[in-house]
Design a protein around this motif. Sequence first.
Motif, short mmCIF file in Angstrom:
data_model
loop_
_atom_site.label_atom_id
_atom_site.label_comp_id
_atom_site.label_asym_id
_atom_site.label_seq_id
_atom_site.Cartn_x
_atom_site.Cartn_y
_atom_site.Cartn_z
N UNK A 449 -12.01 -43.06 -62.97
CA UNK A 449 -10.86 -43.54 -62.21
C UNK A 449 -9.84 -42.42 -62.05
N UNK A 450 -9.66 -41.63 -63.11
CA UNK A 450 -8.76 -40.46 -63.03
C UNK A 450 -9.24 -39.47 -61.98
N UNK A 451 -10.55 -39.22 -61.99
CA UNK A 451 -11.11 -38.26 -61.02
C UNK A 451 -10.85 -38.73 -59.59
N UNK A 452 -11.05 -40.01 -59.34
CA UNK A 452 -10.80 -40.54 -58.00
C UNK A 452 -9.34 -40.37 -57.59
N UNK A 453 -8.44 -40.62 -58.53
CA UNK A 453 -7.00 -40.48 -58.22
C UNK A 453 -6.66 -39.02 -57.94
N UNK A 454 -7.22 -38.11 -58.75
CA UNK A 454 -6.93 -36.69 -58.55
C UNK A 454 -7.44 -36.22 -57.20
N UNK A 455 -8.66 -36.61 -56.84
CA UNK A 455 -9.23 -36.20 -55.54
C UNK A 455 -8.37 -36.72 -54.40
N UNK A 456 -7.95 -37.97 -54.51
CA UNK A 456 -7.12 -38.54 -53.44
C UNK A 456 -5.75 -37.86 -53.39
N UNK A 457 -5.19 -37.52 -54.56
CA UNK A 457 -3.89 -36.85 -54.57
C UNK A 457 -3.99 -35.45 -53.97
N UNK A 458 -5.04 -34.72 -54.31
CA UNK A 458 -5.23 -33.39 -53.73
C UNK A 458 -5.34 -33.49 -52.21
N UNK A 459 -6.07 -34.48 -51.73
CA UNK A 459 -6.19 -34.67 -50.28
C UNK A 459 -4.82 -34.97 -49.66
N UNK A 460 -4.02 -35.80 -50.32
CA UNK A 460 -2.68 -36.11 -49.81
C UNK A 460 -1.80 -34.87 -49.78
N UNK A 461 -1.90 -34.05 -50.83
CA UNK A 461 -1.09 -32.82 -50.88
C UNK A 461 -1.50 -31.88 -49.76
#
Length: 477
Positions: A449-461
Amino acid sequence: MNGHWRYRVGSLLGTAVLAFLAVVVVNGPLMRALLETMPVIRTLVTAPATGPELLFEATTTTVVVLVAMVPLYKPRPRRILDTWMDAVRRTILALLSLATIGYFDYTYRLPRATLLVAGGLLLFVLPLWFVAIRRRPAGTGERTVIIGDDPETIKDILAAVDGAVIGYVSPPSAYVGNTDLTPMRPQTDGGKESDAIGDLTYLGGLSRLDEILFDYDVDTAILAFDRPDRAEFFGALDTCYEYGVAAKVHRDHADVVLTDGTAGGELVDVDLEPWDWQDHLIKRLFDIAFAVGGLVVLSPVIAVVGVAIKLDDGGPIFYSQNRTATFGDTFTIYKFRSMVPEGASIEPTDDDTNDRITRVGRFLRQTHLDEIPQLWSILVGDMSVVGPRAVWTEEEEQYLETTVDAWRKRWFVKPGLTGLAQIHQATSIEPIEKLRYDLQYIREQSFWFDVQIVVRQIWNVLTDVTRTIAGGDSDQR
């Protein structure tokens, strides 16, 4: 000699003997013969030390190791993994100190082969020794104490407990022991008095809680504070968490803690360990790798941003603020300064209406570059990559008093650089929405779940950076 002094003497003598023997063994004929067969080590092997030289090397190593291990001599019944990791860290510190001493003063230098091999032995035997002597004795059933600050609440909790309670822990100045609620005599926090609630024995004050948990081999602690939002309440929870003691609270307090089923009657189990130790280890390794990689890759950006902030208005480059951490503790967070220092307010303000943001600061906030210094907080363990967003302590007081009763549940998870609330653009301007996402994360958290959040946050950034450079508007925080 009581258990505390037995542990202190045992840990001190054990450390000294193991450190001394490690050097002696490495210089022994059997070990020397073995070292001669190792491809890399054999190039470092010198003549074995004997007589005064061996005594000097062993004594130097013993003294340095003893000093490095000082924090571990206090009886603290932590979980096995924590004990092992603490001993490993202190051993590494001792070895680095020995290498540093040898670098600056050749007369105290250990041969490299001796340092490497003896260090390897100590990295194994010292943690094993501390785990062995910290093993809890076999108990005869569940051993329970009540921790609180109010006599009536303690009595209510006592009535709801099924089974024996060995005593209670309370501040020395609390109202305890008498039906007319007269104050207990002020006394030293280390003594035991005959004052009691019914037949319940007073074990000591809150400042001795860690020693009491160790002395009485406590399995379960029941919190009986009049107000669960006070520092002592979460401080006691923190101590229970650190020492592996199960914690319970009354149902009336269940809205401010994470619960895990019921303990029977009116008592509820507090989930002090949302993750297994394997998950904690994986999460911590991921945090370290992410922080180190980010600091290395972004080092040129850090230099450019620092110069830009200084040229913009001549003010400080970094901005620091106290934020709330696990169990209500606080730590200092660092960010690139994006606003003028004057006029700070605890009221959350949208970036579009905030006139304190500088020219460079607006770009930094739109591209999230102002968050880069928080990688250091992740590296040292104050924060995690993913978790509930750390909140300014003064701002959080406002939430606790006027807005959200369940806000304290966020205190059971280490704050994060990003989280479920951040990837859904829920900001401090919307505390109810933010809390809803934070609690959802706490319930569903896992490494993947952490990995999914990090990937999505990097995409948002990356999206925000592209949009900002292209001249468009990015989402405001």
